[in-house]
Enzyme design. Structure first.
Site, PDB file in Angstrom:
ATOM      1  N   GLY A   1      -1.465   2.896  13.435  1.00 28.07           N
ATOM      2  CA  GLY A   1      -1.095   1.512  13.697  1.00 28.07           C
ATOM      3  C   GLY A   1      -2.114   0.801  14.568  1.00 28.07           C
TER       4      GLY A   1
ATOM      5  CB  CYS B   1      11.135   6.157  14.075  1.00 28.84           C
ATOM      6  SG  CYS B   1      12.291   5.198  13.093  1.00 28.84           S
TER       7      CYS B   1
ATOM      8  CE  LYS C   1      -3.273   3.037   0.910  1.00 23.17           C
ATOM      9  NZ  LYS C   1      -2.341   4.182   1.129  1.00 23.17           N
TER      10      LYS C   1
ATOM     11  CD  GLU D   1       9.556   2.228  13.776  1.00 17.70           C
ATOM     12  OE1 GLU D   1       9.083   3.127  14.498  1.00 17.70           O
ATOM     13  OE2 GLU D   1      10.187   2.467  12.737  1.00 17.70           O
TER      14      GLU D   1
ATOM     15  N   GLY E   1       4.723   3.690  11.026  1.00 16.31           N
ATOM     16  CA  GLY E   1       3.934   4.915  11.017  1.00 16.31           C
ATOM     17  C   GLY E   1       3.549   5.336  12.418  1.00 16.31           C
ATOM     18  CB  SER E   2       1.109   7.829  13.574  1.00 13.77           C
ATOM     19  OG  SER E   2      -0.157   7.373  13.105  1.00 13.77           O
TER      20      SER E   2
ATOM     21  CD  GLU F   1       7.302  10.026  17.701  1.00 15.62           C
ATOM     22  OE1 GLU F   1       8.230   9.983  16.871  1.00 15.62           O
ATOM     23  OE2 GLU F   1       6.379   9.186  17.724  1.00 15.62           O
TER      24      GLU F   1
ATOM     25  NE  ARG G   1      -4.390   9.716  14.026  1.00 16.26           N
ATOM     26  CZ  ARG G   1      -4.830   9.494  12.787  1.00 16.26           C
ATOM     27  NH1 ARG G   1      -5.936   8.800  12.572  1.00 16.26           N
ATOM     28  NH2 ARG G   1      -4.147   9.955  11.753  1.00 16.26           N
TER      29      ARG G   1
END
Length: 492
Positions: free
Chosen positions: A244, A300, A182, A263, A239-240, A386, A242
């Site tokens: 994830g 990250c 994706k 991650e 990614g974030s 973060e 939220r």
């Protein structure tokens, strides 16, 4: 020329008029061409073709898969001019950064190829003991099998190394899994260029057409449908937190549970032990500011929290302030990420004191340093969140008992660094031991930015920085995520 289409079963295709555009990260204007949102029908076809191709692809030899990975690497090298032209504009990242990341992506593919060639067929072999009493032992061999089709999501901040042909795709293909990728809406053109390199490698190496698919879509519904599809057997995501967690919630609705390797970021604390600043305050200040501002803080592993002895904080701030105030504002990956960064800095300013801020420029992110006390940090969860960008929070501690309390309260982190003399570090092994249970990578007297692609690397850690503490998304052991053990008993 870019088509703006999805790549499914060896064909560039769409069956919809619904479209979106990439955004120029520098001036926030729309870029051509338009990209056609993948429909649910095409998503279903991609997953089913990945399932069909898996039957053939899983029977390829390690050498054949190694040749395939090396050919992808070769085709990516040939695509460098196209990537430098498109990716720098889609992401706002400088040419040197894209060149370095492309080299890393190529080397990552070659690392997995090299490992495949030297990989043993059996991980363990217990020979038969027919004469053993009271029961004979059969011949037993431990090997591994690929899981099946893997859904991979590209990351916004690494358009090559954590994207189309990045670590998740490379390790899944190395394992013998097919991939449905994706694309990230922040760099869809880059994703198409890389997919065309993979397409050429598929043709040259005679791999099944469904071994890799690219889905272009701005729809959250497509992402959730992908992870819920019955043909998908594992998911790789960077990614974030939220997003994830939202994908994980969708995975939980499946009849068949599948592994979700997410991650999700971290604050990567930097612990400066007593008396270390006095030894090299100027050099340490330069290291910290360089690391926090690198790539506009969009790593990250960005050092988001610094623990500094209260007695040395004033001296350290005096060195940091001029460096930060002279730091240039930087382009961020997308307007949305820039806006989220501004909101994150505003949130920190409501709970902590601003020490210094960098130069201001329209549509760019300024560097910020905030400060608070250990007491405030321990009592205020908002300070633990973060902020994705070039901002850090200095936490001043009175004694190492407060440092121990902070370590105890930390959530799982990708990294943490301990800065101090060897003698002082040796004196405080308890802090080191406690911190090791909070991180995936424990660093001594170095900054966390920069993740080496090699056999020994661990990029992951305890939740919530990742969703599976046992796995890494970088390095040779990343392949283990997409393999399962099988035992052969009395195999002819």
């Amino acid at each position: 020329m870019l088509s703006g289409l999805s790549f499914i079963n060896g064909q560039w295709q769409s069956n919809s008029d619904d479209c979106f555009y990439a955004i120029n990260a520098i001036d926030h204007s729309q870029m051509q061409p338009q990209f056609i949102n993948c429909s649910k029908e095409l998503l279903d076809e991609a997953c089913l073709q990945a399932k069909a191709a898996f039957i053939e692809y899983r029977q390829t030899t390690p050498l054949q898969r190694a040749d395939f990975l090396n050919e992808i690497a070769h085709q990516l090298a040939l695509a460098e001019p196209l990537l430098l032209e498109r990716t720098t504009v889609e992401t706002g990242l400088p040419t040197g950064r894209i060149q370095g990341e492309l080299a890393r992506t190529i080397n990552q593919l070659r690392l997995f190829a090299t490992n495949l060639i030297k990989q043993p067929v059996f991980m363990a072999h217990d020979f038969a003991l027919p004469e053993r009493t009271p029961l004979a032992r059969p011949d037993l061999k431990m090997s591994q099998l690929p899981l099946g089709p893997v859904a991979v999501f590209g990351a916004s901040n690494f358009p090559l190394a954590f994207s189309t042909a990045g670590g998740d795709t490379a390790s899944a293909l190395a394992a013998g899994c097919t991939v449905v990728f994706k694309a990230h809406v922040a760099h869809p053109g880059t994703c198409e260029i890389v997919s065309r390199a993979i397409e050429k490698a598929i043709s040259i190496c005679g791999m099944p057409c469904g071994v890799f698919s690219l889905l272009q879509s701005k729809s959250y519904e497509i992402s959730h449908s992908l992870v819920k599809h019955v043909a998908i057997k594992a998911v790789g995501f960077t990614g974030s937190y939220r997003v994830g967690m939202a994908l994980l919630d969708s995975i939980k609705t499946r009849n068949e549970p599948i592994p979700f390797y997410g991650e999700l970021g971290a604050i990567n604390p930097q612990i400066i032990l007593p008396n270390f600043i006095a030894q090299n305050s100027s050099g340490l200040a330069q290291e910290f500011v360089t690391s926090m501002a690198m790539g506009a803080g969009q790593f990250c592993t960005n050092p988001g929290v610094w623990l500094v002895n209260k007695e040395e904080a004033a001296e350290f701030k005096a060195k940091l302030i001029p460096l930060i105030e002279s730091s240039a504002a930087q382009t961020m990956l997308t307007p949305g990420i820039l806006n989220a960064y501004a909101q994150g800095c505003q949130r920190l300013a409501e709970h902590a004191e601003v020490v210094a801020s960098g130069l201001v420029d329209d549509k760019k992110a300024s560097v910020y340093l905030f400060t608070t006390s250990a007491d405030q940090f321990l009592s205020n969860q908002a300070l633990h969140e973060e902020v994705f960008g070039p901002a850090s929070l200095m936490v001043t501690y009175k004694d190492l008992a407060e440092v121990a309390s902070i370590i105890d309260e930390l959530e799982g982190q990708l990294t943490a660094s301990i800065h101090g003399s060897l003698e002082v570090i040796e004196q405080h092994k308890g802090l080191v031991e406690a911190l090791s249970f909070k991180v995936g990578r424990l660093i001594f007297n170095q900054m966390p930015t920069g993740v080496e692609v090699c056999d020994a690397m661990m990029h992951g850690g305890p939740f919530p920085c990742s969703t599976d503490v046992r796995s890494t998304s970088v390095g040779s052991f990343a392949i283990e995520r997409f393999l399962r053990p099988i035992c052969y008993q009395n195999q002819p």
